[in-house]
Every structure is written in structure tokens, then in C-alpha cells.
Motif scaffolding. Structure first.
Motif, mmCIF file in Angstrom:
data_model
loop_
_atom_site.group_PDB
_atom_site.id
_atom_site.type_symbol
_atom_site.label_atom_id
_atom_site.label_comp_id
_atom_site.label_asym_id
_atom_site.label_seq_id
_atom_site.Cartn_x
_atom_site.Cartn_y
_atom_site.Cartn_z
ATOM 1 N N LEU A 166 51.099 38.472 50.119
ATOM 2 C CA LEU A 166 52.338 38.711 49.378
ATOM 3 C C LEU A 166 53.230 39.718 50.094
ATOM 4 O O LEU A 166 54.425 39.798 49.834
ATOM 5 C CB LEU A 166 52.015 39.212 47.964
ATOM 6 C CG LEU A 166 51.415 38.177 47.009
ATOM 7 C CD1 LEU A 166 50.907 38.853 45.747
ATOM 8 C CD2 LEU A 166 52.432 37.114 46.658
ATOM 9 N N LYS A 174 50.535 39.991 40.192
ATOM 10 C CA LYS A 174 51.138 39.123 41.221
ATOM 11 C C LYS A 174 50.068 38.622 42.187
ATOM 12 O O LYS A 174 50.075 37.452 42.602
ATOM 13 C CB LYS A 174 52.230 39.879 41.966
ATOM 14 C CG LYS A 174 53.479 40.099 41.134
ATOM 15 C CD LYS A 174 54.542 40.872 41.925
ATOM 16 C CE LYS A 174 55.799 41.078 41.070
ATOM 17 N NZ LYS A 174 56.845 41.849 41.788
ATOM 18 N N HIS A 211 48.953 34.756 42.564
ATOM 19 C CA HIS A 211 49.093 34.159 43.896
ATOM 20 C C HIS A 211 47.787 33.508 44.371
ATOM 21 O O HIS A 211 47.801 32.410 44.938
ATOM 22 C CB HIS A 211 49.533 35.240 44.882
ATOM 23 C CG HIS A 211 49.610 34.779 46.304
ATOM 24 N ND1 HIS A 211 50.614 33.939 46.768
ATOM 25 C CD2 HIS A 211 48.813 35.040 47.382
ATOM 26 C CE1 HIS A 211 50.426 33.694 48.048
ATOM 27 N NE2 HIS A 211 49.343 34.359 48.462
ATOM 28 N N TRP A 212 46.654 34.201 44.114
ATOM 29 C CA TRP A 212 45.383 33.751 44.690
ATOM 30 C C TRP A 212 44.541 32.886 43.756
ATOM 31 O O TRP A 212 43.588 32.259 44.211
ATOM 32 C CB TRP A 212 44.558 34.961 45.138
ATOM 33 C CG TRP A 212 45.097 35.590 46.383
ATOM 34 C CD1 TRP A 212 45.843 36.726 46.484
ATOM 35 C CD2 TRP A 212 44.980 35.072 47.717
ATOM 36 N NE1 TRP A 212 46.179 36.971 47.788
ATOM 37 C CE2 TRP A 212 45.660 35.967 48.573
ATOM 38 C CE3 TRP A 212 44.357 33.957 48.269
ATOM 39 C CZ2 TRP A 212 45.739 35.767 49.938
ATOM 40 C CZ3 TRP A 212 44.430 33.756 49.632
ATOM 41 C CH2 TRP A 212 45.116 34.661 50.462
ATOM 42 N N GLU A 239 43.661 39.211 48.973
ATOM 43 C CA GLU A 239 44.923 39.805 49.412
ATOM 44 C C GLU A 239 44.681 40.871 50.484
ATOM 45 O O GLU A 239 45.425 40.951 51.481
ATOM 46 C CB GLU A 239 45.665 40.395 48.213
ATOM 47 C CG GLU A 239 47.009 41.028 48.554
ATOM 48 C CD GLU A 239 48.049 40.032 49.072
ATOM 49 O OE1 GLU A 239 49.060 40.482 49.640
ATOM 50 O OE2 GLU A 239 47.845 38.795 48.925
#
Length: 879
Positions: free
Chosen positions: A26, A40, A44-45, A758
Motif C-alpha cells: 500500500l 486498509k 487490501h490483503w 504488508e
């Protein structure tokens, strides 16, 4: 190309992976790690977390079946669910990183009284209620990031599942293990159903409705688990079992010592002897079964209560029993003159072998003939074996069991359960349904409105049928099965939920069972585990399973406890928001509204106690992976977890430091700082090399051997401390730093997969890579890496103990330690001066040798006497 790092943290674009879908970060590294950032990351993942399902016929990898007890679909996850399924997921992900071929299924224990009562209260069908709950909870489990193989999903209320539960019943019936007889049962007058003894509290009240339980005579279906009692008892000593700890004691206590044999004596009323009317008679002298001359029962025995509820003293009953070996008709007495076995309600009177039975027979004028060989024990074993074989041949028992163990009562007088596949015919009696007619489905009902009564007896279209044997009119059995039957074999259906030739594929069972690790609560460690073991032993006897025992290893987790508050005067629970805390260490508090004294205690989380924590609230306030870390940290999985926000700062700060570490790594790899002196750099490099190896060893041990995941978390925090001590030049130029940081993220991945993904995305996109040995797969996600391995030149320990106390440690290279045999380890240990001093004037009587490859080896030398008091104190203080 999208720039993934913002503002002043620029990255050389040639290092960005082309695999954008799985490795795109990100790029929020310059922002503080807030809950919003965590959300977030998780959004996202969530859909990108690598998950590999079990690959059939893979001969290159060892299978690993990790099983968590499947949930009841109550409609929402509670923190207990979060704990068990986070543990399960962490272990499954760990084993995949170690190249195991992992089986990790999930399903729903979906039948039962709670769903039925909830549906009645809401004027719904239990099917609609249950399926809605399953859909909601499934979404929550996916949100939690659990790597279940959803293609194996099943629900016990699905006809495609309970068809095979009915098949199990037929198999048991064919083997003579399922039978129906009249029994004295616990009856819940509110819920209108039978309760097992364990579902009645110490005050005689129902565990669910709270009603006073009544005793009632009903014709019930039983499974003859006592036939496997001795096998189940001895199976607890099977070398296949690991980490069962006190569960073995609980199971053995439940079964009891199998020092006698059960025989079935038919009941004779007047001149009538009914085929299926019998009493189980246990005796410690099966060789003398032909010499039984009377039967005695307690006042709570079925025969006594059925004849007269107010018997006093000793009284002969009107019914008699028939000795199956001699056809002799025996008198039955209700009495308290005889000493019954603990928890037994029946006594086989053999006057020729017992002084007590002799006195009773003489007092009550019971005729018997003395035997000359009563005390000849030379061939007792042969005689017992002969008698038991004969009993089995004529189907009157002959199986070793304890005096207290009873058969499994499976009948429930409710709607929402697996129908028992039997029809009752006036001509043929009780007849099994033909296999081609399975499943016997529950009728479709739009709602249940008559609280406490099963509608099956009133559903005439469902109830009335034809006899499978003669074709005449018949009626279906209206009792449904106890939900413990559904859960006694579900782990086998997971092997192939769509298999249609039998309950499960025998070929797959031999490839994929037994379960390597079973995770669940201690409250299920007796009954559920006993029934599942029984079914496994039974199916093994049919040649359908490779092992008798279904579960190699257990991880019995503790409960999640919340602090509850009760008014001292009334005992009424009040929410924490209405409490003014005075001194929580001394559990002192008062009610804000009234000033009344409040009692603060730790109790299992529940709505009724107003001490629960909603996982959704935790997800929203802290993030999913933070919640996972919080539930695993501080406390061993096997211990109760007191949910206390005072423990949160440590985890929150650790995540923040990991976030800062990747930020600093990217900064220093993009803008290379000046080098430090070579000697200082080498010292830093060596320190990181040692730290990496030390924490790999410890964390691996805690994941896979000790099952202390909480200690594994603290070990990872220790590695973070080592990494963050490094100066900028080491961040930028050190291979060992790069290796340690990669290790840190991989160790974290099983327990915090979104956050670790991340961190890894940031790590692999940094320029100036130093590790090109193939140890790190730069183009793959963190969940596709190999679990870090200890370096070949890092020494591991042979820990030498005497009577459980550590005396000394001998260092070995990993390759040498992993090949260490017990004989050599003993020789090495005995050659150490510390061991020799401790063993002076003592004899070695036993050795406990345990090798944990890649971690350590332990050898515990046991002696014939404990160490002197002073030495013991010294050893304890040093350890």
C-alpha cells in the motif's frame, strides 16, 4: 507504474515485482500505524492471502491434518471462537511453511436443541435459522483470515451429511451394537426431551431450561459402547498419542478399570420372556457366571422403580432373570445389604465365591450347590476366555468393561436432529431402513410453533410408511439422534464431503488419517472425545481405518474469561459501565447508581453475565491481526485467558516497532548511510546472526513442540529488539540484518497474516538486495516462503537433567544433534563432571530421552533417590 511509497520515501522502480496482485504494498510507510491503516492493510490483503489446499497423492510431502472442533452456528463469533480458530489457523500456516501437505477443514455442528428453541421463539423453521447463522459466521471466519479449506465445508443438518450418520447407525445395528430397550431416563419437562446425566446439574436441574429434571420410563435407542470398553481403555496407552496429558486420566476415569465382564440376562415376567427385554449384569468372575444364583439391584434400578417406588429394606421383585448359560431362572432382590461396585446398580450373587453373597443367600433362602473347585485358580484365565467366547457367540455379552460404564443413550425426543433410520411394523417389529432409501429426511416445516414438543409424531405424511421387510403398514421412528452422534465422525467426512459410496473413502482415510493435531475445549474432552474414539475403534474393526485412535495429538485450550460484576446482595449481574472500580486487585467495586457493593470475578464470557467482548468491536477498534495477536499473547493456549485491556499496549507497541523497522529499512536502503568501522560492523553482524538463529530455534519449538504460542510471540518480540538495536549502516549494508528481518516477518506470518504480508511487500521492494542464495523467494509472498532454518554452524543443545533439574548443557551442530541416539546421549551425559557429581551415591533407574530436531535434545536421568535438600534448593534457584 504506480509509485507505492509516498512522499520522501522513494524506491528504485526496477525492484518492484511484476506480480502486482500479490506483492503490491500500500506504500503507507511514512504514516503512523493507526487502526485506520490496519483496516486498509486487512482490506487490501484479505483476498490475496496465499492458501494452499491439501494435494492428494502428493508423495513428496508429509500430510498434516490439523482439526479444530467445529462450531455450533449460534449466529455470531465469540472470543472463544476467535481463540480456537486463530490457534488452528496459526498452526496450519506454520505447517504449510514447513512444506507439510496440510488438511485444514471447517464445518458446522448444526443440529440440536438451541437452534430448535430459537426457531420456536421466532416462529421460524430451525433450518432457516441455522442456515442464516452459518452464512453470517462463515463470513466472520473469513474476515478473521482463517485459511480453512472451504471446499471441505459441511453441516450436520445437511441431508447429504446426515445420510451418512444414518449409515453409521445401520453399521452399528448390523453389528449388534445399536439396540432399543426401556430405560429410566432424565426428562426435561420444559424442553420435552431426554437429557444425559452430564446435562443435569448438581441440583437436579436441566443444563438448558433450568427445569427440575424428572425420572421417566421410555423406550430408548442405545449404542453398546461398553463392548469396546477394554479396547478404549487400553488405547489410551497407545504410543501414537502425544500431549494428551490429563485428558488420559479423564478418559480412564470415565471408562473405569475394565476388571469384569458384562452379560445380558433376559427379563422374565410371569411366563413371558421377551427377546429384547434384558438387564446387563456385570461380574468380576466371568468364569463363575454359571454359578450366579441371584441378582440384586439398587432402589434406583429400572426394575425396582418400575415395580414399586416405595420399596424399603430388602424385597424380592416379581420379575426374574434368566441366566443365558444355564437357562436357570434367578430371583431379583432390591436391597442395601450388599456392597455394590461404585456407580453400579446391579450385583451378581455368586455364593460359592463371596462370603457376602453366601450370607445373603442363606438369609433369604436362596438354594445353591457348593462347588469343589471354587478356589482352584490354576485355569481361571482359560475358563474366563472360554466363557467370554461362548457369550459372544450366542450374543449375550462377554466383553470386559467396568462396573460403572453404561451404554450410550442416543434417543432425543426433538425435531431438529438426525432421524433414526428405523421403522416399526406390527408384524416384523423394528426394521432398519434400506440403504437405498437413505437419507430419511426431516419433513420441511415453515415454522415450529408448539414449544417443547416434536412435530414428527403429527406429520402423518412423514410418519406413515411401509415396512422394508414385509411391505405392510409401518411407522417411522420419531426419536432423533443425540448430536454427539453427528460429531463422533465428522472429521472423516471432511476427507471427501461429496463421496457417495460410503460414509467416507477408505482409500483417502488410509492416506489422510489419523488427525495429527486436534484443537478444542476441555469441556469436550470426556464425552465427545470418548464417543469419537468409540466410533473410530468400531470403524477400524471393520477395516475402514488404518488406526484405532483417531487423534494423535491434542491441544486443549482454556476459556476466554471476562470480568463480571454482581451485586453482593442479590447476585444480579450488572454491566461494567455501571460499576465504579475501587481496587481491582482486591476485587472491590460499587454500583454507580445505588452505591451497593459489587463482587468482581473472572468468569467465562457470556451474555447473561454481561462480561462478553464482541469480536466485531475488537476488529473495528484494533484490527483483525491485532485481535489475533492479543488472543495469542501473554497466556499459553492451554490456560484460561483473562481478557484485560491492560495487556494490550505491549502488542500495539510491538506492531508499531515492526512498522517503523520496515520504514527505516526502506529509507536506509534507498539512501545509503556511511559505513561504520569494520570491527563494529562485524560485531553487529555476528550479533544479528546469533539472534536470528536463537529466536528461530525458540519460536519453532514453541509453535510445534511445546504448543506455547504465547512464548513464541514473546520470542518474536525479542528478535524485534535485536533488529532495532542495529545502526543505520547495518540496516543498509548487512546481509545478516536482511536475513534477520526476513526471518522476523516469516515468523510473524502464521499469527498475523495480513500485517506480515504488508511488511513483506515493503521488505521485498527495497533496493540493494544482498541475499541471493535462494534462501528468500523475493518474487513470492510471505506465506509462500520456507520456514527459516538454523544455520549449520549454529550450535544446539543437549540438555542434561537429573530428576527433572537441569545440570549441564552439551553443544552440538544441528546435523549431529538430529542424528543423536539415546544410547550415545546417555554416554555423553554420564561423562559430564556435573552429572557425575550429582549422581554420587545414587543409582540410575530410568532415562527419558526426547529429541526435537532443529531445536534441542533433552535427556532426563532418573535416580532412586531425590537430591539432598540443599542441592535441590540450589538447583531450583539456578533453573
Amino acid at each position: 507504474m504506480k509509485v507505492l511509497l509516498r512522499s520522501h520515501c522513494l524506491v528504485n522502480q526496477k525492484y518492484w515485482s511484476v506480480n502486482k496482485r500479490y506483492l503490491n504494498t500500500l506504500g503507507l510507510w511514512n504514516e503512523e500505524l493507526s487502526t485506520d491503516i490496519k483496516h486498509k492493510i486487512e482490506n487490501h490483503w484479505q483476498s490475496k492471502l496465499h492458501q494452499e489446499s491439501f494435494v492428494e497423492n502428493d508423495k513428496n510431502r508429509q500430510k498434516y491434518y490439523v482439526l479444530s472442533m467445529f462450531p455450533y452456528p449460534s449466529g455470531f463469533l465469540h472470543m472463544g471462537h476467535v481463540r480456537i480458530y486463530t490457534i488452528s489457523d496459526a498452526i496450519a500456516r506454520f505447517q504449510r511453511l514447513n512444506h507439510k501437505n496440510v488438511i485444514h477443514p471447517i464445518g458446522w455442528d448444526a443440529f440440536g436443541l438451541p437452534a430448535e428453541n430459537a426457531a420456536i421463539d421466532r416462529q421460524l423453521s430451525p433450518e432457516d435459522w441455522t442456515l442464516d447463522n452459518i452464512a453470517y459466521m462463515k463470513n466472520q471466519l473469513k474476515k478473521l483470515g482463517c485459511s480453512f479449506e472451504w471446499e471441505r465445508e459441511l453441516a450436520t443438518c445437511d441431508p447429504e451429511y446426515y445420510k451418512w450418520t444414518q449409515e453409521l447407525f445401520l453399521k452399528l445395528h448390523e453389528a449388534g451394537l445399536a439396540y432399543q430397550k426401556e430405560a429410566l431416563v432424565n426428562w426435561d419437562p420444559v424442553d420435552q426431551t431426554v437429557l444425559a446425566d452430564e446435562q443435569v446439574d448438581e441440583n437436579g436441574n436441566s443444563w438448558r431450561s433450568g427445569a427440575k429434571v424428572e425420572k421417566k420410563l421410555l423406550k430408548q435407542w442405545f449404542i453398546r459402547t461398553t463392548q469396546f470398553a477394554k479396547e478404549l481403555y487400553e488405547g489410551l496407552n497407545d504410543s501414537i498419542l502425544h500431549d494428551w496429558r490429563d485428558i488420559i486420566k479423564l478418559q480412564k476415569h470415565w471408562i473405569g478399570e475394565c476388571n469384569g465382564v458384562n452379560f445380558y440376562f433376559k427379563i422374565k415376567r410371569s411366563s413371558d420372556v421377551r427377546e429384547n427385554d434384558f438387564v446387563t449384569v456385570w461380574t468380576a468372575r466371568p468364569d463363575l457366571i454359571e454359578q450366579v444364583k441371584f441378582i440384586a439391584v439398587t432402589r434406583n434400578h429400572l426394575l425396582a422403580l418400575k415395580e414399586d417406588k416405595n420399596i424399603s429394606g430388602t424385597q424380592k421383585l416379581s420379575v426374574e432373570l434368566v441366566n443365558p448359560f444355564t437357562s436357570e431362572v434367578l430371583p431379583v432382590f432390591v436391597t442395601d445389604e450388599l456392597e455394590f461396585e461404585p456407580l453400579s446398580d446391579c450385583y451378581a450373587g455368586i455364593p460359592i465365591s463371596s462370603e457376602e453373597a453366601l450370607r445373603f443367600a442363606e438369609k433369604h433362602d436362596i438354594q445353591f450347590s457348593p462347588s469343589s473347585d471354587t478356589n482352584d485358580f490354576s485355569d481361571i484365565s482359560f475358563k474366563q476366555k472360554e466363557v467370554c467366547e461362548k457369550a459372544k457367540k450366542i450374543n449375550v455379552g462377554g466383553y470386559w468393561s467396568s462396573a460403572k460404564l453404561k451404554d450410550w443413550l442416543i434417543s432425543r425426543q426433538r425435531f431438529w436432529g438426525t432421524p433414526i433410520p428405523i421403522v416399526h411394523c406390527g408384524k416384523c417389529g423394528s426394521v432398519p431402513v434400506k440403504r437405498e432409501d437413505l437419507p430419511v429426511k426431516l419433513p420441511k416445516l415453515s415454522r415450529l410453533s408448539n414449544k417443547g414438543k416434536s412435530p414428527l409424531k403429527e406429520e402423518s405424511d412423514w410418519l406413515n410408511t411401509v415396512c422394508p421387510k414385509c411391505g405392510g403398514k409401518a411407522q417411522r421412528e420419531t426419536d432423533t439422534m443425540d448430536t454427539f452422534v453427528d460429531s463422533s465422525w465428522y472429521f472423516l467426512r471432511y476427507l471427501d464431503p461429496k463421496y457417495q459410496d460410503d460414509m467416507f473413502s477408505k482409500e483417502k482415510a488410509f492416506q489422510m488419517t489419523p488427525v495429527d493435531l486436534y484443537i478444542g475445549g476441555k469441556e469436550h474432552a470426556v464425552l465427545h472425545l470418548y464417543y469419537a474414539r468409540f466410533v473410530s475403534h468400531f470403524l477400524h474393526s471393520l477395516g475402514l481405518l488404518p488406526e484405532r485412535e483417531p487423534f494423535k495429538r491434542l491441544l486443549v485450550h482454556g476459556m476466554v474469561m471476562g470480568r463480571s460484576f454482581r451485586l453482593k446482595g442479590t447476585g444480579q449481574y450488572v454491566p461494567e459501565s455501571k460499576v465504579e472500580k475501587i481496587d481491582m486487585k482486591k476485587h472491590k467495586a460499587i454500583c454507580k447508581d445505588t452505591g451497593e457493593q459489587v463482587i468482581a470475578t473472572w468468569e467465562k464470557m457470556s451474555k447473561s453475565k454481561q462480561n462478553g467482548v464482541n469480536p466485531e468491536d475488537m476488529f473495528n477498534e484494533y484490527g483483525i491481526d491485532t485481535t489475533r495477536l492479543l488472543i495469542l499473547a501473554d497466556v499459553s493456549p492451554t490456560s484460561h485467558r483473562n481478557w484485560n485491556s491492560n495487556t494490550f499496549p505491549g502488542i500495539l507497541n510491538w506492531q508499531r516497532r515492526l512498522w517503523l523497522t520496515i520504514r527505516d529499512f526502506l529509507k536506509h536502503r534507498n539512501n545509503l548511510p556511511p559505513m561504520i568501522p569494520e570491527s563494529e560492523f562485524k560485531a553487529q553482524d555476528d550479533y544479528l546472526w546469533d539472534s536470528r538463529n536463537y529466536y528461530i530455534k525458540g519460536c519453532t519449538f514453541n509453535y510445534v513442540i511445546s504448543q506455547q504460542i504465547s512464548i513464541g510471540v514473546s520470542k518474536q518480540q525479542g528478535l524485534t529488539n535485536s533488529i532495532r538495536k542495529a545502526p543505520p549502516a547495518v540496516f543498509a549494508h548487512s546481509l545478516q540484518f536482511e536475513r534477520a528481518l526476513a526471518t522476523q516477518i516469516i515468523l510473524l506470518a502464521p499469527i498475523a497474516p495480513h500485517f506480515a504480508s504488508e511488511l513483506w511487500a515493503g521488505f521485498v521492494f527495497a533496493p540493494n538486495r544482498l541475499n541471493n542464495s535462494g534462501e528468500i523467494f523475493w518474487e513470492k509472498t510471505v506465506l509462500e516462503q520456507d520456514w527459516p532454518q538454523i544455520d549449520n554452524n549454529y550450535e544446539l543443545e543437549l540438555v542434561c537433567l537429573v530428576n527433572g533439574h537441569e545440570n549441564c548443557v552439551v553443544k552440538y551442530l544441528p546435523s549431529d544433534l538430529d542424528q543423536l541416539k539415546e544410547e550415545e546421549a546417555v554416554k555423553v551425559a554420564l561423562s559430564q563432571a556435573e552429572i557425575q557429581n550429582t549422581l554420587k551415591a545414587r543409582n540410575m533407574i530410568d532415562v527419558d530421552f526426547k529429541l526435537y530436531p532443529g531445536c534441542e535434545c533433552r535427556i532426563n536421568i532418573k535416580t532412586d533417590q531425590p537430591p539432598p535438600k540443599e542441592e535441590k534448593q540450589m538447583l531450583e534457584s539456578s533453573s
